[in-house]
Design a protein around this motif. Structure first.
Motif, PDB file in Angstrom:
ATOM      1  N   LEU A  85       0.833  -1.198   0.000  1.00 42.62           N
ATOM      2  CA  LEU A  85       0.000   0.000   0.000  1.00 42.62           C
ATOM      3  C   LEU A  85       0.870   1.253   0.000  1.00 42.62           C
ATOM      4  O   LEU A  85       0.663   2.162  -0.794  1.00 42.62           O
ATOM      5  N   LEU A  86       1.814   1.317   0.922  1.00 41.34           N
ATOM      6  CA  LEU A  86       2.766   2.414   0.935  1.00 41.34           C
ATOM      7  C   LEU A  86       3.972   2.034   1.776  1.00 41.34           C
ATOM      8  O   LEU A  86       3.955   1.029   2.476  1.00 41.34           O
ATOM      9  N   LYS A  87       5.005   2.854   1.654  1.00 38.44           N
ATOM     10  CA  LYS A  87       6.261   2.512   2.305  1.00 38.44           C
ATOM     11  C   LYS A  87       6.993   3.785   2.748  1.00 38.44           C
ATOM     12  O   LYS A  87       6.869   4.833   2.118  1.00 38.44           O
ATOM     13  N   TYR A  88       7.737   3.641   3.834  1.00 36.78           N
ATOM     14  CA  TYR A  88       8.654   4.681   4.250  1.00 36.78           C
ATOM     15  C   TYR A  88      10.064   4.093   4.186  1.00 36.78           C
ATOM     16  O   TYR A  88      10.367   3.101   4.857  1.00 36.78           O
ATOM     17  N   LEU A  89      10.896   4.717   3.385  1.00 36.80           N
ATOM     18  CA  LEU A  89      12.280   4.270   3.257  1.00 36.80           C
ATOM     19  C   LEU A  89      13.236   5.330   3.809  1.00 36.80           C
ATOM     20  O   LEU A  89      14.181   5.024   4.533  1.00 36.80           O
ATOM     21  N   SER A  90      13.014   6.576   3.440  1.00 31.00           N
ATOM     22  CA  SER A  90      13.828   7.688   3.913  1.00 31.00           C
ATOM     23  C   SER A  90      13.149   8.967   3.441  1.00 31.00           C
ATOM     24  O   SER A  90      12.150   8.937   2.739  1.00 31.00           O
ATOM     25  N   GLY A  91      13.688  10.096   3.872  1.00 33.79           N
ATOM     26  CA  GLY A  91      13.179  11.375   3.395  1.00 33.79           C
ATOM     27  C   GLY A  91      11.945  11.819   4.150  1.00 33.79           C
ATOM     28  O   GLY A  91      11.863  11.687   5.376  1.00 33.79           O
ATOM     29  N   SER A  92      10.964  12.325   3.428  1.00 34.37           N
ATOM     30  CA  SER A  92       9.758  12.841   4.054  1.00 34.37           C
ATOM     31  C   SER A  92       9.099  11.786   4.918  1.00 34.37           C
ATOM     32  O   SER A  92       8.932  10.639   4.503  1.00 34.37           O
ATOM     33  N   THR A  93       8.704  12.198   6.098  1.00 32.84           N
ATOM     34  CA  THR A  93       8.107  11.232   7.030  1.00 32.84           C
ATOM     35  C   THR A  93       6.646  10.955   6.711  1.00 32.84           C
ATOM     36  O   THR A  93       6.062  10.032   7.268  1.00 32.84           O
ATOM     37  N   LEU A  94       6.055  11.742   5.834  1.00 32.16           N
ATOM     38  CA  LEU A  94       4.659  11.529   5.429  1.00 32.16           C
ATOM     39  C   LEU A  94       4.657  10.896   4.041  1.00 32.16           C
ATOM     40  O   LEU A  94       5.181  11.464   3.092  1.00 32.16           O
ATOM     41  N   GLU A 110       2.409   8.338   8.530  1.00 35.23           N
ATOM     42  CA  GLU A 110       3.474   9.221   8.988  1.00 35.23           C
ATOM     43  C   GLU A 110       4.423   8.480   9.900  1.00 35.23           C
ATOM     44  O   GLU A 110       4.013   7.874  10.900  1.00 35.23           O
ATOM     45  N   PHE A 111       5.688   8.520   9.544  1.00 35.59           N
ATOM     46  CA  PHE A 111       6.723   7.904  10.358  1.00 35.59           C
ATOM     47  C   PHE A 111       7.075   8.844  11.494  1.00 35.59           C
ATOM     48  O   PHE A 111       7.449   9.998  11.260  1.00 35.59           O
ATOM     49  N   ASN A 112       6.927   8.368  12.709  1.00 36.09           N
ATOM     50  CA  ASN A 112       7.266   9.162  13.880  1.00 36.09           C
ATOM     51  C   ASN A 112       8.335   8.407  14.665  1.00 36.09           C
ATOM     52  O   ASN A 112       8.036   7.446  15.377  1.00 36.09           O
ATOM     53  N   LYS A 113       9.567   8.835  14.508  1.00 36.47           N
ATOM     54  CA  LYS A 113      10.675   8.101  15.109  1.00 36.47           C
ATOM     55  C   LYS A 113      10.645   8.164  16.629  1.00 36.47           C
ATOM     56  O   LYS A 113      10.924   7.175  17.308  1.00 36.47           O
ATOM     57  N   SER A 114      10.287   9.312  17.177  1.00 36.67           N
ATOM     58  CA  SER A 114      10.294   9.464  18.635  1.00 36.67           C
ATOM     59  C   SER A 114       9.239   8.585  19.294  1.00 36.67           C
ATOM     60  O   SER A 114       9.433   8.092  20.403  1.00 36.67           O
ATOM     61  N   GLN A 115       8.120   8.391  18.616  1.00 35.49           N
ATOM     62  CA  GLN A 115       7.057   7.543  19.154  1.00 35.49           C
ATOM     63  C   GLN A 115       7.088   6.143  18.554  1.00 35.49           C
ATOM     64  O   GLN A 115       6.212   5.331  18.874  1.00 35.49           O
ATOM     65  N   THR A 116       8.062   5.868  17.717  1.00 36.55           N
ATOM     66  CA  THR A 116       8.202   4.565  17.023  1.00 36.55           C
ATOM     67  C   THR A 116       6.851   4.114  16.468  1.00 36.55           C
ATOM     68  O   THR A 116       6.383   2.995  16.740  1.00 36.55           O
ATOM     69  N   SER A 117       6.240   5.004  15.712  1.00 37.92           N
ATOM     70  CA  SER A 117       4.918   4.687  15.158  1.00 37.92           C
ATOM     71  C   SER A 117       4.894   4.936  13.664  1.00 37.92           C
ATOM     72  O   SER A 117       5.710   5.687  13.107  1.00 37.92           O
ATOM     73  N   PHE A 118       3.939   4.296  13.025  1.00 38.01           N
ATOM     74  CA  PHE A 118       3.728   4.457  11.582  1.00 38.01           C
ATOM     75  C   PHE A 118       2.235   4.238  11.337  1.00 38.01           C
ATOM     76  O   PHE A 118       1.811   3.299  10.671  1.00 38.01           O
ATOM     77  N   HIS A 119       1.424   5.131  11.852  1.00 38.99           N
ATOM     78  CA  HIS A 119      -0.028   4.989  11.767  1.00 38.99           C
ATOM     79  C   HIS A 119      -0.533   5.275  10.358  1.00 38.99           C
ATOM     80  O   HIS A 119      -0.052   6.195   9.683  1.00 38.99           O
ATOM     81  N   LEU A 120      -1.541   4.540   9.966  1.00 35.29           N
ATOM     82  CA  LEU A 120      -2.151   4.680   8.640  1.00 35.29           C
ATOM     83  C   LEU A 120      -3.461   5.436   8.775  1.00 35.29           C
ATOM     84  O   LEU A 120      -4.274   5.116   9.646  1.00 35.29           O
ATOM     85  N   ARG A 121      -3.663   6.401   7.889  1.00 33.16           N
ATOM     86  CA  ARG A 121      -4.870   7.223   7.986  1.00 33.16           C
ATOM     87  C   ARG A 121      -5.500   7.406   6.612  1.00 33.16           C
ATOM     88  O   ARG A 121      -4.828   7.361   5.581  1.00 33.16           O
ATOM     89  N   LYS A 122      -6.804   7.634   6.645  1.00 30.63           N
ATOM     90  CA  LYS A 122      -7.530   8.031   5.438  1.00 30.63           C
ATOM     91  C   LYS A 122      -8.655   8.954   5.868  1.00 30.63           C
ATOM     92  O   LYS A 122      -9.408   8.608   6.789  1.00 30.63           O
TER      93      LYS A 122
END
Lengths: 116, 113
Positions: B47-56, B66-78
């Protein structure tokens, strides 16, 4: 991306028998993996299929039960040996190219296995 | 060792309502994060991926994560879901050391009319 096919797409087998699942990719890939998805559950990695050497198995999975072959960079097989009803699952092949910095994976359609 | 936690096993939502599917991960190294979708009786699709760069990161069908490093989260939204979004959604984590992916337990999104 990669086009991945698996054979068979589904099968119903008797307890104590073995089934070999084939995974074919339309282009050469560095890495191939086999996962299991038990009913209503997430995916669990069984092993990494290594070309030209023995597969690398995850904890809880052994070669005698799940022998794997990978004769070239586009093909692999997974055998489920001496099956029991607990082996009823979807078995998925996935592939990834070694891009150096990430490991985006693509999945085959899966093989739905039912053991009676 | 890596782990992925999807906090909700099922999320019922009405059509055109917003939705958030939660994913938290644990890893000792830099990670790459993925959301896969599995429609009924179909295989896994990225569906989607975070590899580097923009966190959204965004998908073509309106989902974003959105990749949130401090909260170690990657929540999916629509912001507005459709009936056709009904599916199982899996969060997964990978890294350059461990080439295979570690998957969460999945969240079943059920969109109701």
């Amino acid at each position: 991306s990669a086009v991945i096919s698996q054979k068979p797409s589904r099968d119903i087998c008797q307890r104590g028998t073995s089934l070999t699942i084939q995974c074919q990719v339309d282009s050469q890939v560095t890495m191939m993996f086999w996962y299991r998805q038990q009913p209503g559950q997430s995916l669990t990695l069984i092993a990494t299929a290594n070309q030209g050497s023995e597969a690398t198995y995850e904890s809880g999975f052994v070669i005698d039960k799940f022998p794997i072959s990978r004769p070239n960079l586009t093909f692999s097989t997974l055998t489920v040996s001496n099956m029991s009803p607990e082996d009823s699952s979807i078995y998925l092949c996935s592939v990834a190219r070694d891009s150096g910095t990430y490991n985006e994976q693509f999945f085959g359609p899966g093989t739905r296995l039912t053991v009676l | 060792a890596q782990s992925v936690t999807q906090l909700d096993s099922q999320v019922p939502v009405f059509e055109e309502a917003p939705v958030e599917l939660r994913c938290n991960y644990s890893s000792s190294v830099s990670v790459y994060l993925f959301w896969y979708v599995q429609y009924p009786n179909q295989g896994l699709q990225l569906l989607l991926k975070y590899l580097s760069g923009s966190t959204l990161v965004e998908s073509i069908n309106g989902f974003e994560a959105e990749f949130n490093k401090s909260q170690t989260s990657f929540h999916l939204r629509k912001p507005s879901v459709h009936i056709s979004d009904t599916a199982e959604y899996f969060c997964a984590v990978g890294d350059t050391g461990r080439r295979a992916l570690t998957f969460g337990s999945g969240t079943r999104l059920q969109v109701q009319p």
